[in-house]
Design a protein around this motif. Structure first.
Motif, PDB file in Angstrom:
ATOM      1  N   PRO A 114      42.533   1.005  52.833  1.00 49.91           N
ATOM      2  CA  PRO A 114      43.534   2.053  52.590  1.00 49.91           C
ATOM      3  C   PRO A 114      44.578   2.210  53.701  1.00 49.91           C
ATOM      4  O   PRO A 114      45.769   2.398  53.415  1.00 49.91           O
ATOM      5  CB  PRO A 114      42.681   3.316  52.447  1.00 49.91           C
ATOM      6  CG  PRO A 114      41.373   2.813  51.911  1.00 49.91           C
ATOM      7  CD  PRO A 114      41.160   1.475  52.570  1.00 49.91           C
ATOM      8  N   ALA A 115      44.152   2.143  54.946  1.00 48.34           N
ATOM      9  CA  ALA A 115      45.107   2.305  56.047  1.00 48.34           C
ATOM     10  C   ALA A 115      46.104   1.150  56.088  1.00 48.34           C
ATOM     11  O   ALA A 115      47.303   1.339  56.342  1.00 48.34           O
ATOM     12  CB  ALA A 115      44.369   2.418  57.375  1.00 48.34           C
ATOM     13  N   LYS A 116      45.624  -0.070  55.856  1.00 51.08           N
ATOM     14  CA  LYS A 116      46.515  -1.237  55.863  1.00 51.08           C
ATOM     15  C   LYS A 116      47.415  -1.257  54.632  1.00 51.08           C
ATOM     16  O   LYS A 116      48.583  -1.658  54.699  1.00 51.08           O
ATOM     17  CB  LYS A 116      45.689  -2.524  55.933  1.00 51.08           C
ATOM     18  CG  LYS A 116      44.807  -2.638  57.167  1.00 51.08           C
ATOM     19  CD  LYS A 116      45.597  -2.650  58.458  1.00 51.08           C
ATOM     20  CE  LYS A 116      44.676  -2.881  59.648  1.00 51.08           C
ATOM     21  NZ  LYS A 116      45.404  -2.848  60.934  1.00 51.08           N
ATOM     22  N   LYS A 117      46.857  -0.811  53.511  1.00 53.46           N
ATOM     23  CA  LYS A 117      47.668  -0.768  52.290  1.00 53.46           C
ATOM     24  C   LYS A 117      48.813   0.228  52.438  1.00 53.46           C
ATOM     25  O   LYS A 117      49.915   0.002  51.916  1.00 53.46           O
ATOM     26  CB  LYS A 117      46.785  -0.396  51.100  1.00 53.46           C
ATOM     27  CG  LYS A 117      47.432  -0.628  49.746  1.00 53.46           C
ATOM     28  CD  LYS A 117      46.417  -0.446  48.626  1.00 53.46           C
ATOM     29  CE  LYS A 117      47.020  -0.766  47.277  1.00 53.46           C
ATOM     30  NZ  LYS A 117      46.033  -0.636  46.183  1.00 53.46           N
TER      31      LYS A 117
ATOM     32  N   ALA B 293      51.425  -1.534  54.390  1.00 57.65           N
ATOM     33  CA  ALA B 293      52.128  -2.476  53.510  1.00 57.65           C
ATOM     34  C   ALA B 293      53.167  -1.747  52.668  1.00 57.65           C
ATOM     35  O   ALA B 293      54.303  -2.223  52.504  1.00 57.65           O
ATOM     36  CB  ALA B 293      51.127  -3.203  52.619  1.00 57.65           C
ATOM     37  N   ALA B 294      52.805  -0.589  52.133  1.00 62.67           N
ATOM     38  CA  ALA B 294      53.741   0.178  51.307  1.00 62.67           C
ATOM     39  C   ALA B 294      54.946   0.628  52.122  1.00 62.67           C
ATOM     40  O   ALA B 294      56.087   0.610  51.633  1.00 62.67           O
ATOM     41  CB  ALA B 294      53.028   1.379  50.702  1.00 62.67           C
ATOM     42  N   GLN B 295      54.728   0.999  53.368  1.00 63.96           N
ATOM     43  CA  GLN B 295      55.840   1.431  54.218  1.00 63.96           C
ATOM     44  C   GLN B 295      56.744   0.254  54.577  1.00 63.96           C
ATOM     45  O   GLN B 295      57.976   0.385  54.593  1.00 63.96           O
ATOM     46  CB  GLN B 295      55.292   2.105  55.474  1.00 63.96           C
ATOM     47  CG  GLN B 295      54.634   3.442  55.219  1.00 63.96           C
ATOM     48  CD  GLN B 295      54.058   4.060  56.484  1.00 63.96           C
ATOM     49  OE1 GLN B 295      53.261   3.446  57.191  1.00 63.96           O
ATOM     50  NE2 GLN B 295      54.457   5.279  56.778  1.00 63.96           N
ATOM     51  N   LEU B 296      56.140  -0.890  54.870  1.00 65.67           N
ATOM     52  CA  LEU B 296      56.942  -2.073  55.190  1.00 65.67           C
ATOM     53  C   LEU B 296      57.807  -2.473  54.003  1.00 65.67           C
ATOM     54  O   LEU B 296      59.002  -2.772  54.150  1.00 65.67           O
ATOM     55  CB  LEU B 296      56.020  -3.228  55.589  1.00 65.67           C
ATOM     56  CG  LEU B 296      55.317  -3.112  56.940  1.00 65.67           C
ATOM     57  CD1 LEU B 296      54.252  -4.195  57.079  1.00 65.67           C
ATOM     58  CD2 LEU B 296      56.321  -3.223  58.080  1.00 65.67           C
TER      59      LEU B 296
ATOM     60  N   ALA C  71      50.374  -0.504  38.163  1.00 63.54           N
ATOM     61  CA  ALA C  71      51.122  -1.704  37.777  1.00 63.54           C
ATOM     62  C   ALA C  71      51.442  -2.554  39.002  1.00 63.54           C
ATOM     63  O   ALA C  71      51.358  -3.784  38.965  1.00 63.54           O
ATOM     64  CB  ALA C  71      52.400  -1.305  37.047  1.00 63.54           C
ATOM     65  N   ARG C  72      51.817  -1.908  40.091  1.00 61.30           N
ATOM     66  CA  ARG C  72      52.059  -2.633  41.350  1.00 61.30           C
ATOM     67  C   ARG C  72      50.839  -3.443  41.763  1.00 61.30           C
ATOM     68  O   ARG C  72      50.954  -4.633  42.102  1.00 61.30           O
ATOM     69  CB  ARG C  72      52.398  -1.611  42.444  1.00 61.30           C
ATOM     70  CG  ARG C  72      52.494  -2.173  43.859  1.00 61.30           C
ATOM     71  CD  ARG C  72      52.298  -1.067  44.884  1.00 61.30           C
ATOM     72  NE  ARG C  72      50.951  -0.504  44.833  1.00 61.30           N
ATOM     73  CZ  ARG C  72      50.620   0.696  45.317  1.00 61.30           C
ATOM     74  NH1 ARG C  72      51.535   1.467  45.871  1.00 61.30           N
ATOM     75  NH2 ARG C  72      49.370   1.114  45.244  1.00 61.30           N
ATOM     76  N   ASP C  73      49.689  -2.811  41.712  1.00 59.85           N
ATOM     77  CA  ASP C  73      48.468  -3.499  42.143  1.00 59.85           C
ATOM     78  C   ASP C  73      48.097  -4.626  41.197  1.00 59.85           C
ATOM     79  O   ASP C  73      47.729  -5.717  41.632  1.00 59.85           O
ATOM     80  CB  ASP C  73      47.310  -2.504  42.240  1.00 59.85           C
ATOM     81  CG  ASP C  73      47.483  -1.519  43.383  1.00 59.85           C
ATOM     82  OD1 ASP C  73      48.403  -1.710  44.207  1.00 59.85           O
ATOM     83  OD2 ASP C  73      46.687  -0.565  43.451  1.00 59.85           O
TER      84      ASP C  73
ATOM     85  N   GLY D  42      48.871 -12.276  56.988  1.00 56.91           N
ATOM     86  CA  GLY D  42      49.131 -13.292  55.985  1.00 56.91           C
ATOM     87  C   GLY D  42      49.040 -12.732  54.577  1.00 56.91           C
ATOM     88  O   GLY D  42      49.813 -13.116  53.688  1.00 56.91           O
ATOM     89  N   GLN D  43      48.120 -11.806  54.357  1.00 55.88           N
ATOM     90  CA  GLN D  43      48.000 -11.173  53.055  1.00 55.88           C
ATOM     91  C   GLN D  43      49.245 -10.355  52.745  1.00 55.88           C
ATOM     92  O   GLN D  43      49.732 -10.355  51.610  1.00 55.88           O
ATOM     93  CB  GLN D  43      46.745 -10.296  53.019  1.00 55.88           C
ATOM     94  CG  GLN D  43      45.453 -11.091  53.065  1.00 55.88           C
ATOM     95  CD  GLN D  43      44.249 -10.244  53.452  1.00 55.88           C
ATOM     96  OE1 GLN D  43      44.191  -9.047  53.178  1.00 55.88           O
ATOM     97  NE2 GLN D  43      43.284 -10.864  54.105  1.00 55.88           N
ATOM     98  N   PHE D  44      49.790  -9.680  53.763  1.00 53.62           N
ATOM     99  CA  PHE D  44      51.023  -8.940  53.527  1.00 53.62           C
ATOM    100  C   PHE D  44      52.190  -9.888  53.252  1.00 53.62           C
ATOM    101  O   PHE D  44      53.025  -9.622  52.374  1.00 53.62           O
ATOM    102  CB  PHE D  44      51.377  -8.044  54.716  1.00 53.62           C
ATOM    103  CG  PHE D  44      52.731  -7.413  54.538  1.00 53.62           C
ATOM    104  CD1 PHE D  44      52.911  -6.392  53.629  1.00 53.62           C
ATOM    105  CD2 PHE D  44      53.830  -7.897  55.236  1.00 53.62           C
ATOM    106  CE1 PHE D  44      54.168  -5.835  53.419  1.00 53.62           C
ATOM    107  CE2 PHE D  44      55.083  -7.344  55.040  1.00 53.62           C
ATOM    108  CZ  PHE D  44      55.258  -6.309  54.123  1.00 53.62           C
TER     109      PHE D  44
END
Length: 308
Positions: A75-78, A81-84, A184-186, A206-208
């Motif tokens: 959750p914290a990394k996701k 990712a959303a902010q980036l 839908a995004r996921d 790399g996942q991002f």
């Protein structure tokens, strides 16, 4: 909003996209936006690795991936990712404030809307509204479904104007529609990108990079789609899962993604900030886990995520 976030390619789930190229079902069964564009002069499409192999092989692969650390799915990394992504899509870190955004960017994708830029011309907006309507039949966007199906694969507004933009903004005030955008995004982008990155032995950064490229280029199998870019990168460097150096492979992948961006016809849409002054910076600094504090520049503006 900033320039278009994806080339007109494929907005459907990867398994459906693969069927267009791997002979699963006839062409007439493939939605318009999921078919290869006849006028696109690209190299032959490549196979989608998440839709290949036998059922037992795919099951074993998914089980192996499930045992891996959460990585970007934490959750914290996701949230990072959303902010980036939002810094590139909307020039703000407040991605939750962009569910109601909608406009035509003049990029050939029709209307671009929502937190990640769902497009009326690239199928993902249609998928979103169809899924939302299945759960909420009386929603304010349901009456536009025939028009969304008609304009899919084009930049047309036929049947959408007037009224669609207001209906989108109104619906975006509802928690159910915001949740539908996240789902839908996921389903279309985040989950396939993270699974494939893990399969390739890539860590959180790399996942991002995979996820952002999936959003940017669309889950297309042609040379300028996500899977084609990955194939081109693998032709030049081994993935970490193949015994290669992760940083070298990711640099090559970013090279290929950047090259695809630079082919866009409008100079305003060829800005490669998200690679040059964001992802490449994290990679150069060796921040493979995307650990805050993070600082990057997007279109000349500086963004920061402080340490927890």
């Amino acid at each position: 909003m900033k320039p278009a976030t994806r080339i007109i390619l494929i907005g459907a789930p990867v398994a459906i996209a693969a069927s267009a190229f791997l002979g699963i079902g006839g062409k007439e069964e493939i939605p318009l936006a999921d078919r290869p564009r006849e006028d696109r002069k690209t190299a032959a499409p490549v196979q989608n690795p998440l839709a290949s192999g036998t059922a037992s092989e795919r099951q074993a692969l998914e089980a192996r991936i499930a045992r891996m650390p959460a990585g970007l799915a934490h959750p914290a990394k996701k949230e990072i990712a959303a902010q980036l992504v939002s810094s590139a899509e909307h020039s703000t870190l407040d991605w939750r404030g962009r569910y109601g955004a909608i406009e035509d960017l003049g990029d050939g994708n029709g209307y671009t809307a929502g937190s990640i830029g769902f497009c009326s011309g690239t199928n993902d907006m249609l998928q979103l509204v169809e899924a939302y309507t299945a759960d909420h039949p009386d929603n304010g966007l349901a009456r536009y479904l025939p028009a969304l199906r008609k304009v899919d694969g084009s930049d047309s507004h036929e049947g959408l104007d007037p009224g669609f933009t207001d209906a989108w903004s109104t619906e975006a005030a509802k928690p159910a529609f915001r949740a539908a955008q996240d789902a839908a995004r996921d389903r279309i982008y985040f989950d396939p990108a993270v699974r494939l990155a893990k399969m390739d032995g890539l860590g959180t950064l790399g996942q991002f990079i995979y996820y952002d490229a999936m959003l940017l280029h669309g889950p297309g199998l042609a040379r300028d789609g996500f899977y084609g870019i990955r194939r081109a990168a693998m032709d030049r460097a081994r993935t970490a899962a193949e015994g290669g150096a992760e940083k070298r492979y990711l640099n090559v992948f970013l090279d290929e993604s950047r090259s695809a961006m630079r082919t866009r016809t409008n100079p305003a849409w060829r800005d490669t900030s998200r690679i040059d002054t964001a992802q490449r910076v994290f990679l150069r600094n060796g921040n493979m886990r995307l650990t805050p504090p993070l600082q990057w520049r997007m279109y000349g503006e500086t963004f920061r995520i402080p340490a927890s």
